[in-house]
Design a protein around this motif. Structure first.
Motif, PDB file in Angstrom:
ATOM      1  N   ALA A  16      -3.707  13.490  -0.829  1.00 38.01           N
ATOM      2  CA  ALA A  16      -2.429  13.702  -0.139  1.00 38.01           C
ATOM      3  C   ALA A  16      -2.675  14.673   0.996  1.00 38.01           C
ATOM      4  N   THR A  17      -3.291  14.191   2.034  1.00 37.89           N
ATOM      5  CA  THR A  17      -3.639  15.045   3.157  1.00 37.89           C
ATOM      6  C   THR A  17      -2.436  15.232   4.066  1.00 37.89           C
ATOM      7  N   ARG A  18      -2.153  16.438   4.357  1.00 38.18           N
ATOM      8  CA  ARG A  18      -1.092  16.753   5.305  1.00 38.18           C
ATOM      9  C   ARG A  18      -1.695  16.759   6.697  1.00 38.18           C
ATOM     10  N   VAL A  19      -0.987  16.233   7.642  1.00 38.12           N
ATOM     11  CA  VAL A  19      -1.472  16.236   9.017  1.00 38.12           C
ATOM     12  C   VAL A  19      -1.292  17.647   9.559  1.00 38.12           C
ATOM     13  N   ALA A  20      -2.359  18.182  10.068  1.00 39.40           N
ATOM     14  CA  ALA A  20      -2.348  19.563  10.551  1.00 39.40           C
ATOM     15  C   ALA A  20      -1.473  19.687  11.800  1.00 39.40           C
ATOM     16  N   ARG A  59       0.835  -1.215   0.000  1.00 38.15           N
ATOM     17  CA  ARG A  59       0.000   0.000   0.000  1.00 38.15           C
ATOM     18  C   ARG A  59       0.869   1.265   0.000  1.00 38.15           C
ATOM     19  N   LEU A  60       1.919   1.239   0.825  1.00 40.72           N
ATOM     20  CA  LEU A  60       2.794   2.409   0.906  1.00 40.72           C
ATOM     21  C   LEU A  60       3.510   2.643  -0.421  1.00 40.72           C
ATOM     22  N   LEU A  61       3.999   1.594  -1.035  1.00 31.61           N
ATOM     23  CA  LEU A  61       4.679   1.742  -2.324  1.00 31.61           C
ATOM     24  C   LEU A  61       3.727   2.294  -3.387  1.00 31.61           C
ATOM     25  N   MET A  62       2.464   1.832  -3.386  1.00 33.49           N
ATOM     26  CA  MET A  62       1.484   2.370  -4.333  1.00 33.49           C
ATOM     27  C   MET A  62       1.238   3.854  -4.071  1.00 33.49           C
ATOM     28  N   TYR A  63       1.131   4.216  -2.794  1.00 31.12           N
ATOM     29  CA  TYR A  63       0.891   5.614  -2.433  1.00 31.12           C
ATOM     30  C   TYR A  63       2.058   6.487  -2.912  1.00 31.12           C
ATOM     31  N   ALA A 106       0.495   9.163   4.813  1.00 33.32           N
ATOM     32  CA  ALA A 106       0.233   7.850   4.213  1.00 33.32           C
ATOM     33  C   ALA A 106      -0.623   7.004   5.151  1.00 33.32           C
ATOM     34  N   ALA A 107      -0.334   7.064   6.442  1.00 37.34           N
ATOM     35  CA  ALA A 107      -1.128   6.322   7.423  1.00 37.34           C
ATOM     36  C   ALA A 107      -2.568   6.825   7.425  1.00 37.34           C
ATOM     37  N   GLN A 108      -2.724   8.130   7.399  1.00 43.39           N
ATOM     38  CA  GLN A 108      -4.064   8.709   7.398  1.00 43.39           C
ATOM     39  C   GLN A 108      -4.813   8.348   6.112  1.00 43.39           C
ATOM     40  N   ALA A 109      -4.137   8.402   4.981  1.00 43.74           N
ATOM     41  CA  ALA A 109      -4.777   8.092   3.703  1.00 43.74           C
ATOM     42  C   ALA A 109      -5.276   6.647   3.649  1.00 43.74           C
ATOM     43  N   HIS A 110      -4.550   5.739   4.308  1.00 45.02           N
ATOM     44  CA  HIS A 110      -4.917   4.320   4.281  1.00 45.02           C
ATOM     45  C   HIS A 110      -5.661   3.873   5.535  1.00 45.02           C
ATOM     46  N   GLY A 111      -5.774   4.760   6.513  1.00 46.18           N
ATOM     47  CA  GLY A 111      -6.464   4.399   7.747  1.00 46.18           C
ATOM     48  C   GLY A 111      -5.732   3.325   8.529  1.00 46.18           C
ATOM     49  N   VAL A 112      -4.403   3.430   8.567  1.00 45.94           N
ATOM     50  CA  VAL A 112      -3.591   2.446   9.294  1.00 45.94           C
ATOM     51  C   VAL A 112      -2.779   3.137  10.380  1.00 45.94           C
ATOM     52  N   SER A 113      -2.219   2.361  11.259  1.00 52.92           N
ATOM     53  CA  SER A 113      -1.441   2.870  12.379  1.00 52.92           C
ATOM     54  C   SER A 113      -0.127   3.496  11.918  1.00 52.92           C
ATOM     55  N   GLU A 114       0.149   4.699  12.398  1.00 51.65           N
ATOM     56  CA  GLU A 114       1.426   5.348  12.088  1.00 51.65           C
ATOM     57  C   GLU A 114       2.607   4.551  12.631  1.00 51.65           C
ATOM     58  N   ALA A 115       2.447   4.007  13.840  1.00 49.42           N
ATOM     59  CA  ALA A 115       3.538   3.243  14.452  1.00 49.42           C
ATOM     60  C   ALA A 115       3.884   2.019  13.604  1.00 49.42           C
TER      61      ALA A 115
END
Length: 148
Positions: free
Chosen positions: A137-141, A12-16, A30-39
């Motif tokens: 491509a949402t930037r985290v505020a 998923r990350l490589l596709m993003y 990338a975590a936010q775009a895919h709804g996955v854990s940042e950690a």
């Protein structure tokens, strides 16, 4: 057979990243775009960086990008790099205690199926699977506190 979460997130990350070729991307976006854990994605990013699939840039304004053109990234290689093993059944691993070892046709069938699976992935590149519509491509505020 099931791929690990690590491999799933890596793909998923490589596709993003392939969809964002003109800029550095962050783990947070990338975590936010895919709804996955940042950690979890941080571990994946670190591993992909060590393996040379992505480049990472540290510091303010840093991020990550593909280390190669998407046409040069074969899915079979990525999956082999990310998966800890391909032990579909006990007899594929060391420490096998199956009483059928040496007298079982299932082992050969499963081994052949695994080879077919990997061969199919070897025929596909990242460029072949990148969706035509990029995720936002949402930037985290960054929240700033006003000091008076």
């Amino acid at each position: 057979m099931r791929l690990t979460t690590m491999t799933d997130y890596a793909l998923r990350l490589l596709m993003y990243l392939a969809q964002q070729p003109d800029r550095l991307c962050t783990i947070a976006e990338a975590a936010q775009a895919h709804g996955v854990s940042e950690a979890h994605l941080m571990k994946v990013t670190h591993h992909l960086g060590l393996l040379g699939w992505i480049e990472t840039v540290r510091g303010k304004g840093g991020g990550m990008r593909l280390a190669r053109d998407p046409h040069e990234i074969g899915l079979g290689e990525v999956v082999r790099d990310m998966e800890p093993d391909f032990h579909l059944v006990e007899c594929f691993s060391s420490g096998n205690t199956c009483v059928r070892t040496g007298d079982c046709a299932l082992t050969g069938v499963l081994h052949s199926a695994l080879q077919d699976f990997l061969a199919r992935l070897d025929g596909v590149t990242l460029a072949d699977i990148v969706p035509t519509r990029p995720l936002p491509a949402t930037r985290v505020a960054v929240h700033r506190v006003a000091v008076r």
